[in-house]
Each structure stands twice: as C-alpha cells, then as structure tokens.
Write a protein that holds these residues in place. Structure first.
Motif, short mmCIF file in Angstrom:
data_model
loop_
_atom_site.label_atom_id
_atom_site.label_comp_id
_atom_site.label_asym_id
_atom_site.label_seq_id
_atom_site.Cartn_x
_atom_site.Cartn_y
_atom_site.Cartn_z
N TRP A 96 6.23 3.44 14.61
CA TRP A 96 7.66 3.12 14.74
C TRP A 96 8.50 4.00 13.83
CZ3 TRP A 96 11.05 1.32 17.86
CH2 TRP A 96 12.33 0.98 17.39
N ARG A 97 8.10 4.16 12.59
CA ARG A 97 8.85 5.00 11.65
C ARG A 97 8.91 6.45 12.14
NH1 ARG A 97 7.33 3.12 5.52
NH2 ARG A 97 8.03 0.97 5.75
N ARG A 98 7.82 6.94 12.67
CA ARG A 98 7.80 8.31 13.17
C ARG A 98 8.68 8.45 14.42
NH1 ARG A 98 3.84 12.14 11.51
NH2 ARG A 98 3.21 11.49 9.45
N PHE A 99 8.65 7.44 15.27
CA PHE A 99 9.50 7.44 16.46
C PHE A 99 10.98 7.46 16.05
CE2 PHE A 99 12.09 4.82 19.34
CZ PHE A 99 12.02 5.60 20.49
N VAL A 100 11.36 6.57 15.15
CA VAL A 100 12.75 6.49 14.70
C VAL A 100 13.18 7.82 14.06
CG1 VAL A 100 14.30 5.39 13.01
CG2 VAL A 100 12.80 4.00 14.46
N ARG A 101 12.31 8.40 13.27
CA ARG A 101 12.63 9.68 12.62
C ARG A 101 12.84 10.77 13.66
NH1 ARG A 101 8.19 11.18 8.87
NH2 ARG A 101 8.88 9.33 7.78
N ARG A 148 -5.73 5.17 4.18
CA ARG A 148 -5.70 6.51 4.80
C ARG A 148 -4.55 6.66 5.79
NH1 ARG A 148 -11.67 9.01 4.81
NH2 ARG A 148 -12.30 7.95 2.94
N VAL A 149 -4.29 5.61 6.54
CA VAL A 149 -3.17 5.65 7.50
C VAL A 149 -1.86 5.90 6.76
CG1 VAL A 149 -1.75 4.21 9.05
CG2 VAL A 149 -4.23 4.28 9.33
N TRP A 150 -1.63 5.13 5.71
CA TRP A 150 -0.37 5.29 4.97
C TRP A 150 -0.30 6.63 4.26
CZ3 TRP A 150 3.89 3.12 6.04
CH2 TRP A 150 3.92 1.85 6.60
N ALA A 151 -1.40 7.08 3.68
CA ALA A 151 -1.39 8.38 3.00
C ALA A 151 -1.07 9.49 4.00
CB ALA A 151 -2.74 8.63 2.32
N TRP A 152 -1.66 9.44 5.18
CA TRP A 152 -1.39 10.43 6.22
C TRP A 152 0.09 10.40 6.59
CZ3 TRP A 152 0.29 9.34 11.23
CH2 TRP A 152 0.41 10.47 12.06
N HIS A 153 0.60 9.21 6.85
CA HIS A 153 2.00 9.07 7.24
C HIS A 153 2.95 9.62 6.17
CE1 HIS A 153 5.76 7.48 8.67
NE2 HIS A 153 5.89 6.72 7.60
N LEU A 154 2.63 9.35 4.92
CA LEU A 154 3.49 9.76 3.81
C LEU A 154 3.23 11.20 3.37
CD1 LEU A 154 3.17 6.46 1.77
CD2 LEU A 154 5.19 7.21 3.07
N ALA A 155 2.26 11.85 4.03
CA ALA A 155 1.88 13.23 3.70
C ALA A 155 1.45 13.35 2.24
CB ALA A 155 3.00 14.20 4.03
N SER A 193 -0.04 -1.97 10.32
CA SER A 193 0.36 -0.76 9.60
C SER A 193 0.48 0.43 10.55
CB SER A 193 -0.63 -0.44 8.48
OG SER A 193 -0.47 -1.35 7.42
N VAL A 194 -0.47 0.56 11.45
CA VAL A 194 -0.41 1.67 12.42
C VAL A 194 0.87 1.55 13.26
CG1 VAL A 194 -1.50 2.66 14.48
CG2 VAL A 194 -2.90 2.06 12.48
N THR A 195 1.20 0.35 13.68
CA THR A 195 2.42 0.13 14.45
C THR A 195 3.65 0.50 13.64
OG1 THR A 195 1.35 -1.63 15.71
CG2 THR A 195 3.77 -1.59 15.74
N ARG A 196 3.68 0.12 12.38
CA ARG A 196 4.81 0.47 11.51
C ARG A 196 4.94 1.98 11.35
NH1 ARG A 196 4.42 -2.34 6.03
NH2 ARG A 196 6.40 -1.28 5.72
N THR A 255 0.83 -1.20 0.00
CA THR A 255 0.00 0.00 0.00
C THR A 255 0.86 1.26 0.00
OG1 THR A 255 -1.73 -1.18 1.20
CG2 THR A 255 -1.81 1.24 1.27
N ASN A 256 1.84 1.30 0.89
CA ASN A 256 2.68 2.50 0.96
C ASN A 256 3.49 2.69 -0.31
OD1 ASN A 256 3.91 0.16 2.27
ND2 ASN A 256 5.68 1.46 2.67
N GLU A 257 3.97 1.63 -0.92
CA GLU A 257 4.70 1.78 -2.19
C GLU A 257 3.77 2.23 -3.31
OE1 GLU A 257 7.11 -1.55 -3.31
OE2 GLU A 257 8.23 -1.52 -1.43
#
Length: 136
Positions: A126-131, A84-91, A120-123, A54-56
């Motif tokens: 996690w990505r936002r935390f690492v960033r 929607r979760v991935w779109a939000w995360h990827l802006a 997906s929400v966990t990923r 989805t994110n790709e």
C-alpha cells in the motif's frame, strides 16, 4: 524471549565488538541494563527508546548509523521474515540473525506471524502504491 534475543546479541557482539543499538519503547533501558550486567561497556550501548514497531526500530537504528554498510539485526526466529520485509521496503541493508524462540512461546508467536506477516506485506504494498500514484 527478550533474554533469548539478548543472549544472541551478546554472542554476536563478543565475536565482533561494535556499537549495540537497543531499541524499543519500554525495552531499551532493560536491554541496556542486561548487557551492562554481562560486561558490555556502556560506551558500546546506544539506546533508542522511542520505536514502537519493527519499521520504527529499523528506521531509528539506521538514523543512528546512516553510514553503516548494513545493520546487523538480532530478532526472534519467528520475526525474521517480517524484519526482512520492512528492511527491504525501507531500503535499509540488514544482516538478520535469528535468536531462538523459547519453546513455551513458539506456538503463540508463530501463529501471530500468520497474521502479522501478511499485514506488514499489505502495508508495504500500500505504501509503495501510494508513493507511486500520489508521489508521497
């Protein structure tokens, strides 16, 4: 399910013709052929055959149209929240349109989303935390 999504995408395109991105490894060519057979001009179809998630799909489609105000994403009804979760995360600004999910596959796919959406929400978290912590 793919045909249900394509039927909905065709309806959306017929109402407001715009480039149609068909995205996904193993699916892009099949989707393009289906749309061509139903009268969508080849010039209106943009193939993106590399995405595997989805994110790709979102990232690669956005890269094709970086100046677009938003992407209109047609996906199966069970998949709307995760999209929607991935779109939000990827802006990536999106307008998500739900295609009906065939009755024969509803139970299986909604059950899958019970795991896939929290995953997906966990990923994303996690990505936002690492960033934030490591600047990556």
């Amino acid at each position: 399910m793919l045909e249900f999504r394509l039927r909905k995408a065709l309806q959306v395109w017929q109402a407001a013709p715009a480039p149609l991105v068909v995205s996904g490894s193993g699916e892009a060519e099949v989707m393009a052929d289906w749309l061509l057979a139903r009268g969508v001009p080849e010039a209106s179809i943009v193939k993106e055959p590399q995405a595997r998630s989805t994110n790709e799909n979102l990232e690669r489609s956005r890269a094709l149209f970086p100046e677009a105000e938003y992407l209109t994403v047609v996906t199966s009804s069970f998949h709307v929240p995760r999209t929607r979760v991935w779109a939000w995360h990827l802006a990536i600004p999106v307008r998500v349109i739900a295609a009906p999910t065939p009755e024969t596959s509803r139970m299986k796919n909604y059950a899958r989303e019970v795991v896939a959406l929290p995953h997906s929400v966990t990923r994303v978290v996690w990505r936002r935390f690492v960033r934030r912590v490591f600047g990556r």
